[in-house]
Design a protein around this motif. Sequence first.
Motif, PDB file in Angstrom:
ATOM      1  N   GLN A 284      -6.141  -2.738   5.938  1.00  0.00           N
ATOM      2  CA  GLN A 284      -6.720  -2.859   7.274  1.00  0.00           C
ATOM      3  C   GLN A 284      -6.412  -4.238   7.836  1.00  0.00           C
ATOM      4  O   GLN A 284      -6.415  -5.239   7.089  1.00  0.00           O
ATOM      5  CB  GLN A 284      -8.233  -2.642   7.198  1.00  0.00           C
ATOM      6  CG  GLN A 284      -8.968  -2.626   8.524  1.00  0.00           C
ATOM      7  CD  GLN A 284      -8.643  -1.406   9.367  1.00  0.00           C
ATOM      8  OE1 GLN A 284      -7.519  -1.247   9.817  1.00  0.00           O
ATOM      9  NE2 GLN A 284      -9.629  -0.547   9.575  1.00  0.00           N
ATOM     10  N   ASP A 285      -6.112  -4.296   9.127  1.00  0.00           N
ATOM     11  CA  ASP A 285      -5.913  -5.582   9.786  1.00  0.00           C
ATOM     12  C   ASP A 285      -7.056  -5.829  10.757  1.00  0.00           C
ATOM     13  O   ASP A 285      -8.021  -5.062  10.822  1.00  0.00           O
ATOM     14  CB  ASP A 285      -4.555  -5.645  10.485  1.00  0.00           C
ATOM     15  CG  ASP A 285      -4.461  -4.706  11.683  1.00  0.00           C
ATOM     16  OD1 ASP A 285      -5.325  -3.810  11.825  1.00  0.00           O
ATOM     17  OD2 ASP A 285      -3.518  -4.855  12.483  1.00  0.00           O
ATOM     18  N   LYS A 286      -6.967  -6.909  11.521  1.00  0.00           N
ATOM     19  CA  LYS A 286      -8.011  -7.265  12.483  1.00  0.00           C
ATOM     20  C   LYS A 286      -7.425  -7.225  13.891  1.00  0.00           C
ATOM     21  O   LYS A 286      -6.519  -7.996  14.216  1.00  0.00           O
ATOM     22  CB  LYS A 286      -8.577  -8.660  12.185  1.00  0.00           C
ATOM     23  CG  LYS A 286      -9.302  -8.766  10.841  1.00  0.00           C
ATOM     24  CD  LYS A 286      -9.852 -10.177  10.650  1.00  0.00           C
ATOM     25  CE  LYS A 286     -10.603 -10.304   9.330  1.00  0.00           C
ATOM     26  NZ  LYS A 286      -9.707 -10.215   8.158  1.00  0.00           N
TER      27      LYS A 286
ATOM     28  N   ASP B  44      -3.557  -7.547  14.503  1.00  0.00           N
ATOM     29  CA  ASP B  44      -2.753  -8.733  14.189  1.00  0.00           C
ATOM     30  C   ASP B  44      -1.751  -8.502  13.060  1.00  0.00           C
ATOM     31  O   ASP B  44      -0.933  -9.377  12.755  1.00  0.00           O
ATOM     32  CB  ASP B  44      -3.646  -9.929  13.867  1.00  0.00           C
ATOM     33  CG  ASP B  44      -4.495  -9.727  12.612  1.00  0.00           C
ATOM     34  OD1 ASP B  44      -4.354  -8.690  11.919  1.00  0.00           O
ATOM     35  OD2 ASP B  44      -5.332 -10.616  12.329  1.00  0.00           O
ATOM     36  N   GLU B  45      -1.790  -7.332  12.410  1.00  0.00           N
ATOM     37  CA  GLU B  45      -0.889  -6.934  11.331  1.00  0.00           C
ATOM     38  C   GLU B  45      -0.997  -7.817  10.089  1.00  0.00           C
ATOM     39  O   GLU B  45      -0.121  -7.786   9.230  1.00  0.00           O
ATOM     40  CB  GLU B  45       0.566  -6.839  11.817  1.00  0.00           C
ATOM     41  CG  GLU B  45       0.747  -5.768  12.875  1.00  0.00           C
ATOM     42  CD  GLU B  45       2.188  -5.470  13.227  1.00  0.00           C
ATOM     43  OE1 GLU B  45       3.102  -5.911  12.497  1.00  0.00           O
ATOM     44  OE2 GLU B  45       2.403  -4.788  14.247  1.00  0.00           O
ATOM     45  N   ASN B  46      -2.075  -8.582   9.975  1.00  0.00           N
ATOM     46  CA  ASN B  46      -2.390  -9.265   8.726  1.00  0.00           C
ATOM     47  C   ASN B  46      -3.237  -8.304   7.887  1.00  0.00           C
ATOM     48  O   ASN B  46      -4.465  -8.357   7.884  1.00  0.00           O
ATOM     49  CB  ASN B  46      -3.134 -10.577   8.990  1.00  0.00           C
ATOM     50  CG  ASN B  46      -2.205 -11.649   9.507  1.00  0.00           C
ATOM     51  OD1 ASN B  46      -1.089 -11.802   9.021  1.00  0.00           O
ATOM     52  ND2 ASN B  46      -2.644 -12.380  10.516  1.00  0.00           N
ATOM     53  N   PHE B  47      -2.548  -7.422   7.178  1.00  0.00           N
ATOM     54  CA  PHE B  47      -3.216  -6.351   6.449  1.00  0.00           C
ATOM     55  C   PHE B  47      -3.750  -6.864   5.120  1.00  0.00           C
ATOM     56  O   PHE B  47      -3.020  -7.479   4.340  1.00  0.00           O
ATOM     57  CB  PHE B  47      -2.246  -5.195   6.200  1.00  0.00           C
ATOM     58  CG  PHE B  47      -1.867  -4.451   7.450  1.00  0.00           C
ATOM     59  CD1 PHE B  47      -2.731  -3.544   8.020  1.00  0.00           C
ATOM     60  CD2 PHE B  47      -0.642  -4.683   8.062  1.00  0.00           C
ATOM     61  CE1 PHE B  47      -2.388  -2.855   9.178  1.00  0.00           C
ATOM     62  CE2 PHE B  47      -0.285  -3.998   9.215  1.00  0.00           C
ATOM     63  CZ  PHE B  47      -1.164  -3.083   9.777  1.00  0.00           C
ATOM     64  N   LEU B  48      -5.029  -6.587   4.861  1.00  0.00           N
ATOM     65  CA  LEU B  48      -5.645  -6.888   3.575  1.00  0.00           C
ATOM     66  C   LEU B  48      -5.866  -5.584   2.816  1.00  0.00           C
ATOM     67  O   LEU B  48      -5.899  -4.496   3.397  1.00  0.00           O
ATOM     68  CB  LEU B  48      -6.974  -7.623   3.776  1.00  0.00           C
ATOM     69  CG  LEU B  48      -6.895  -8.979   4.494  1.00  0.00           C
ATOM     70  CD1 LEU B  48      -8.278  -9.614   4.586  1.00  0.00           C
ATOM     71  CD2 LEU B  48      -5.907  -9.923   3.805  1.00  0.00           C
TER      72      LEU B  48
ATOM     73  N   GLU C 275      -7.597 -15.267   4.649  1.00  0.00           N
ATOM     74  CA  GLU C 275      -7.385 -15.255   6.096  1.00  0.00           C
ATOM     75  C   GLU C 275      -5.899 -15.353   6.404  1.00  0.00           C
ATOM     76  O   GLU C 275      -5.135 -15.974   5.649  1.00  0.00           O
ATOM     77  CB  GLU C 275      -8.135 -16.424   6.754  1.00  0.00           C
ATOM     78  CG  GLU C 275      -9.658 -16.304   6.687  1.00  0.00           C
ATOM     79  CD  GLU C 275     -10.189 -15.101   7.434  1.00  0.00           C
ATOM     80  OE1 GLU C 275      -9.657 -14.812   8.527  1.00  0.00           O
ATOM     81  OE2 GLU C 275     -11.106 -14.434   6.921  1.00  0.00           O
ATOM     82  N   ASP C 276      -5.492 -14.759   7.533  1.00  0.00           N
ATOM     83  CA  ASP C 276      -4.106 -14.863   8.015  1.00  0.00           C
ATOM     84  C   ASP C 276      -3.113 -14.533   6.908  1.00  0.00           C
ATOM     85  O   ASP C 276      -2.123 -15.245   6.691  1.00  0.00           O
ATOM     86  CB  ASP C 276      -3.838 -16.260   8.573  1.00  0.00           C
ATOM     87  CG  ASP C 276      -4.765 -16.600   9.726  1.00  0.00           C
ATOM     88  OD1 ASP C 276      -5.058 -15.704  10.529  1.00  0.00           O
ATOM     89  OD2 ASP C 276      -5.210 -17.762   9.806  1.00  0.00           O
TER      90      ASP C 276
ATOM     91  N   ARG D  39      -0.923 -11.272   4.871  1.00  0.00           N
ATOM     92  CA  ARG D  39      -0.409  -9.905   4.948  1.00  0.00           C
ATOM     93  C   ARG D  39      -0.003  -9.475   3.543  1.00  0.00           C
ATOM     94  O   ARG D  39       0.871 -10.091   2.928  1.00  0.00           O
ATOM     95  CB  ARG D  39       0.795  -9.857   5.900  1.00  0.00           C
ATOM     96  CG  ARG D  39       1.465  -8.495   6.042  1.00  0.00           C
ATOM     97  CD  ARG D  39       2.708  -8.650   6.908  1.00  0.00           C
ATOM     98  NE  ARG D  39       3.492  -7.439   6.998  1.00  0.00           N
ATOM     99  CZ  ARG D  39       3.360  -6.534   7.958  1.00  0.00           C
ATOM    100  NH1 ARG D  39       2.477  -6.710   8.906  1.00  0.00           N
ATOM    101  NH2 ARG D  39       4.134  -5.458   7.973  1.00  0.00           N
TER     102      ARG D  39
END
Length: 648
Positions: free
Chosen positions: A83-85, A88-92, A110-111, A113
């Motif tokens: 899932q990102d926020k 923003d495509e920073n997927f965790l 944070e920040d 991918r």
Amino acid sequence: MPALDTIPLIPREHLFGNPTRAQGQISPDGKWLSWLAPHNDVLNIWLAPRDNPDDARAMTSATDRPIRQHMWSPDGTSLLYIQDKAGDENFLLYRVDVVSGEETTLTPFEDTRVQIVGSSETIKNAILVGLNNRDPQWHDVHRLNLTTGELELIYENNAFAGFMADDTLTLRMAMAQNDAGGTDYFRFDGNSVEEEPFETTAMEDSMTTSPAGYTVDGSVLYWLDGRGRNTAALYAQDTATGERTLIAEDDKADISGTLRDQKTGEVLGYTVTYLRREFTALDAGIGASFDFLDGKLEGDFGISSRTEADDTWIIWNDPLTAPAKTYIYDRKAGTLDPFYVARPELEGAPLQPMHGIEIKSRDGLTLPSFLTLAAGSDPDGNGKPDAPGPMVLLVHGGPWARDEYGFNSQHQMLANRGYHVLSVNFRGSTGFGKDFINAGNKQWGLAMHDDLIDAVEWAIEEGIAARDKVAIMGGSYGGYATLAGLTFTPEVFACGVDVVGPSNLETLLSTIPPYWAPMVKIFHERMGNPETEEGLALLKAASPLYKADQIIKPLLIAQGANDPRVKQAESDQIVGAMKDAGIPVTYVLYPDEGHGFAKPDNSLAFFAITENFLAETLHGRAEPLGDVLEPSTAEIVEGKSHVKGLGG
């Protein structure tokens, strides 16, 4: 088109709202079924026992952004999702315990991918992941214990764009872009990378050649390989001797995927997709199963999930003119049981067939394309309308991607509203061999655009499209193509719809995400190098921004504020230029979206605006806006007056 009046209007909600269920899977041990479905109107992961599918419970509680991808852990004790926020495509990576329901953030940074680098058939409680939390440009490889959440650094990376591991979760290969824009493949020697690559590709082969994974024992490395040929063929390489054996090839299209034995990793079958998807079995048992399914199902189908024993498959089925269905196939019992219908509200809806066609470009290339005719326009079913009508040229993104045959919600909405819809695999599209891809090199706004214009001319000559009623629409590269269409060839199109499309190729390349930097050479080779005088001139000449004053037809632009690929500035720039030139434009901004629209409320708002925008110019029909914008975050920055129902 009088016949259209007698055909029911398909509600937008039925095409673009939440599906009833999606992405069905089965646990490795076959005891559990999982899927995505709405929970409090947001897509979440659900779970039910295989022997009692009605005893379902929501396993996650996302309240804002839908979960769009999930998978089972190798040991079957947990469900994983990324899932990102806000786009923003920073997927965790997240884990949900099947028994307790406890949720854990496995990559709590944070920040960052996450990339999945490797998983194993024999090591069930761990995977390899790449994390760019130390340096956003490079992904360090970690071994992740899925039970404890412990992360162990395996390799600190300062040079490579990707990695491949074997079944022991040992790194075997690293990939780096070379100066020519191709890829060098390096072996690992223990914990270090050998200095010289053991395989390499030139730029011309970079998009048709890639390793496809090791067998479980590590003795064979499979390749999808276009070197020394046009289309990518499937090869097996002996890892000890380097000897390569050709397994499969096709003259028209690349080998696009393989089906592997889950115990040995050996290839059991492969897929080729030209106009239609075709599967070829190399194993008698697999062949018998596909023959059984082919006799039971209408339209296209494939495997979306398998048990560890390979005795049960989850089968997706696209009947093409009916909603997608998913089945549970018990291979031992020879039974095929319904699992769910993705969008049951589309049962009986007037969905239109898609036609696979070939169009010739002005210089002789064959462009594999897909045409859906307007509802009611082809009563005898011969693939030709009774009379020319309005058409939407729907352009795919990438551009290094492709359109495929099958159910397409955008095609269906537009056809239901009274438009023919044409999607063209223009040069530069993938899947049709390297010659077709490389014909698009440095051709943004040039021959790539000519292919689209040639397709429009074909549709006019064939009596499909009315010359003065052709719209162009698309996202990402398709958005760029829309802007190019209205600036470079303003006389061809009646209007355009641009979704997250770049307007200035120079600023596009200067603002790519940091984790794309290791691959930037390929953009320079295929688009133009802004660091050279010639390349910069090429990029500027292909940028619609500098010809914004040529726009004379209505334009709708939609943009996600958090897009990491095509920044909001790309849309802001051309909207500003049009305002300066006194040219009207409608601009819709989504503050909580990225490269496209993930939230159904936002997607519904966009398509509501789009169909009413198109109706103003092409005079098709449209479902009224109603209150569709209220639950969305859409901000109408410019041009409310150009869309019926938005007001002045």
